[in-house]
Design a protein around this motif. Structure first.
Motif, PDB file in Angstrom:
ATOM      1  N   VAL A 213       0.867  -1.184   0.000  1.00 61.77           N
ATOM      2  CA  VAL A 213       0.000   0.000   0.000  1.00 61.77           C
ATOM      3  C   VAL A 213       0.901   1.231   0.000  1.00 61.77           C
ATOM      4  O   VAL A 213       1.838   1.318   0.793  1.00 61.77           O
ATOM      5  N   TRP A 214       0.600   2.193  -0.907  1.00 63.81           N
ATOM      6  CA  TRP A 214       1.405   3.415  -1.000  1.00 63.81           C
ATOM      7  C   TRP A 214       0.558   4.645  -0.691  1.00 63.81           C
ATOM      8  O   TRP A 214      -0.600   4.741  -1.103  1.00 63.81           O
ATOM      9  N   GLY A 215       1.161   5.597   0.028  1.00 64.99           N
ATOM     10  CA  GLY A 215       0.487   6.852   0.300  1.00 64.99           C
ATOM     11  C   GLY A 215       1.450   8.015   0.214  1.00 64.99           C
ATOM     12  O   GLY A 215       2.678   7.847   0.268  1.00 64.99           O
ATOM     13  N   SER A 216       0.904   9.219   0.090  1.00 71.14           N
ATOM     14  CA  SER A 216       1.720  10.434   0.034  1.00 71.14           C
ATOM     15  C   SER A 216       1.265  11.396   1.121  1.00 71.14           C
ATOM     16  O   SER A 216       0.087  11.429   1.500  1.00 71.14           O
ATOM     17  N   LEU A 217       2.210  12.173   1.631  1.00 76.21           N
ATOM     18  CA  LEU A 217       1.918  13.114   2.706  1.00 76.21           C
ATOM     19  C   LEU A 217       1.054  14.255   2.188  1.00 76.21           C
ATOM     20  O   LEU A 217       1.373  14.870   1.163  1.00 76.21           O
ATOM     21  N   VAL A 218      -0.032  14.536   2.901  1.00 76.67           N
ATOM     22  CA  VAL A 218      -0.900  15.650   2.507  1.00 76.67           C
ATOM     23  C   VAL A 218      -0.761  16.831   3.460  1.00 76.67           C
ATOM     24  O   VAL A 218      -0.988  17.979   3.064  1.00 76.67           O
ATOM     25  N   ARG A 219      -0.374  16.557   4.713  1.00 74.83           N
ATOM     26  CA  ARG A 219      -0.140  17.663   5.645  1.00 74.83           C
ATOM     27  C   ARG A 219       0.481  17.125   6.933  1.00 74.83           C
ATOM     28  O   ARG A 219       0.482  15.918   7.173  1.00 74.83           O
ATOM     29  N   GLU A 220       1.005  18.036   7.733  1.00 72.59           N
ATOM     30  CA  GLU A 220       1.460  17.698   9.067  1.00 72.59           C
ATOM     31  C   GLU A 220       0.899  18.723  10.036  1.00 72.59           C
ATOM     32  O   GLU A 220       0.679  19.879   9.672  1.00 72.59           O
ATOM     33  N   GLU A 221       0.643  18.281  11.270  1.00 73.77           N
ATOM     34  CA  GLU A 221       0.045  19.146  12.270  1.00 73.77           C
ATOM     35  C   GLU A 221       0.873  19.102  13.545  1.00 73.77           C
ATOM     36  O   GLU A 221       1.310  18.029  13.973  1.00 73.77           O
ATOM     37  N   ALA A 222       1.061  20.262  14.151  1.00 75.41           N
ATOM     38  CA  ALA A 222       1.712  20.310  15.453  1.00 75.41           C
ATOM     39  C   ALA A 222       0.787  19.661  16.480  1.00 75.41           C
ATOM     40  O   ALA A 222      -0.443  19.711  16.357  1.00 75.41           O
ATOM     41  N   MET A 223       1.381  19.045  17.492  1.00 72.62           N
ATOM     42  CA  MET A 223       0.602  18.374  18.526  1.00 72.62           C
ATOM     43  C   MET A 223      -0.068  19.405  19.429  1.00 72.62           C
ATOM     44  O   MET A 223       0.601  20.204  20.089  1.00 72.62           O
ATOM     45  N   ALA A 224      -1.401  19.370  19.450  1.00 75.54           N
ATOM     46  CA  ALA A 224      -2.151  20.300  20.289  1.00 75.54           C
ATOM     47  C   ALA A 224      -2.162  19.804  21.730  1.00 75.54           C
ATOM     48  O   ALA A 224      -1.928  18.612  21.991  1.00 75.54           O
ATOM     49  N   PRO A 225      -2.403  20.680  22.692  1.00 72.11           N
ATOM     50  CA  PRO A 225      -2.501  20.250  24.091  1.00 72.11           C
ATOM     51  C   PRO A 225      -3.522  19.126  24.247  1.00 72.11           C
ATOM     52  O   PRO A 225      -4.587  19.144  23.629  1.00 72.11           O
ATOM     53  N   GLY A 226      -3.170  18.131  25.049  1.00 69.20           N
ATOM     54  CA  GLY A 226      -4.068  16.988  25.214  1.00 69.20           C
ATOM     55  C   GLY A 226      -3.933  15.961  24.108  1.00 69.20           C
ATOM     56  O   GLY A 226      -4.704  15.004  24.057  1.00 69.20           O
TER      57      GLY A 226
END
Length: 234
Positions: A213-226
């Motif tokens: 299975v192949w995928g591509s990165l669409v976004r990254e998010e900073a870790m929110a509190p909690g």
């Protein structure tokens, strides 16, 4: 004489029956080990390691806007893989290496040979992972349920990396190492990018071929509190 021959034949038949019964019992016990007990043992080992990793993240955790270096492929557990198509709560620990000893711990192993996996926090490259389909945690048992458009998410101490599945190769040779190359052979990709590749044995209960299975990165998010997860995991 004939009676003696009958006795001998009966004794041989009884002995052969005992051997077959014993052999059958051994086969059943082996199947129980592979399909049940090895899963139990591997899940326990993976849960302990996952707990240790999460506990380490709680120690002097940095603010989301100040990312910290993540362990490289030469040391330590790397994070967690989430695949919503495999269940709302599906997660598997990611660990460097794809040797038998590593994968027996019920983890997803990052390839280090013949191509070095490139984790998403290192930028452009292919983050190629393998896990057992049966036994030893069977983390990728249902990988055939994952298809184009599905989300694949990598969780680290301070970030979420969200991928979209773009292609699936239902069956290929175990020797087809091109499927984990920086630009995977047979994939929809024709140029370098930030990719993820998931591999396991197929058909189920065999190791004849590999499912990819192949995928591509669409976004990254900073870790929110909690540690609030991205929308794909809610």
């Amino acid at each position: 004489m004939a009676q003696r021959r009958v006795v001998v034949v009966r004794a041989v038949a009884r002995g052969a029956g005992d051997v077959l019964l014993t052999s059958g019992l051994l086969v059943v016990l082996f199947a129980v080990y592979v399909l049940w007990w090895s899963n139990v043992a591997s899940d326990r080992a993976a849960d302990r390691a996952a707990g240790r990793l999460r506990d380490s993240w709680l120690v002097a955790a940095p603010p989301a806007e100040s990312p910290v270096p993540v362990a490289g492929l030469d040391r330590g557990d790397l994070g967690f893989l989430h695949v919503p198509a495999l269940g709302r709560d599906f997660q598997v620990l990611i660990r460097p290496g794809t040797d038998d000893e590593t994968l027996a711990d019920g983890v997803a192993g990052a390839y280090t040979v013949p191509y070095r996996s490139v984790p998403p926090w290192e930028g452009e490259g292919n983050f190629a992972l393998a896990a057992h389909r049966d036994g030893h945690g069977a983390k990728f048992h249902d990988l055939d349920r994952v298809g184009p458009g599905d989300a694949v998410v990598v969780e680290t101490r301070d970030r979420w990396y969200v991928y979209r599945v773009d292609g699936v190769l239902p069956e290929t040779s175990p020797d087809d190492v091109g499927v984990i190359a920086p630009v995977p052979t047979g994939s929809p990709y024709r140029a370098p990018g930030r990719y993820i590749t998931l591999t396991t044995c197929t058909p189920a209960y065999t190791s004849l071929y590999r499912l990819v299975v192949w995928g591509s990165l669409v976004r990254e998010e900073a870790m929110a509190p909690g540690r609030v997860p991205p929308a794909e995991l809610r």
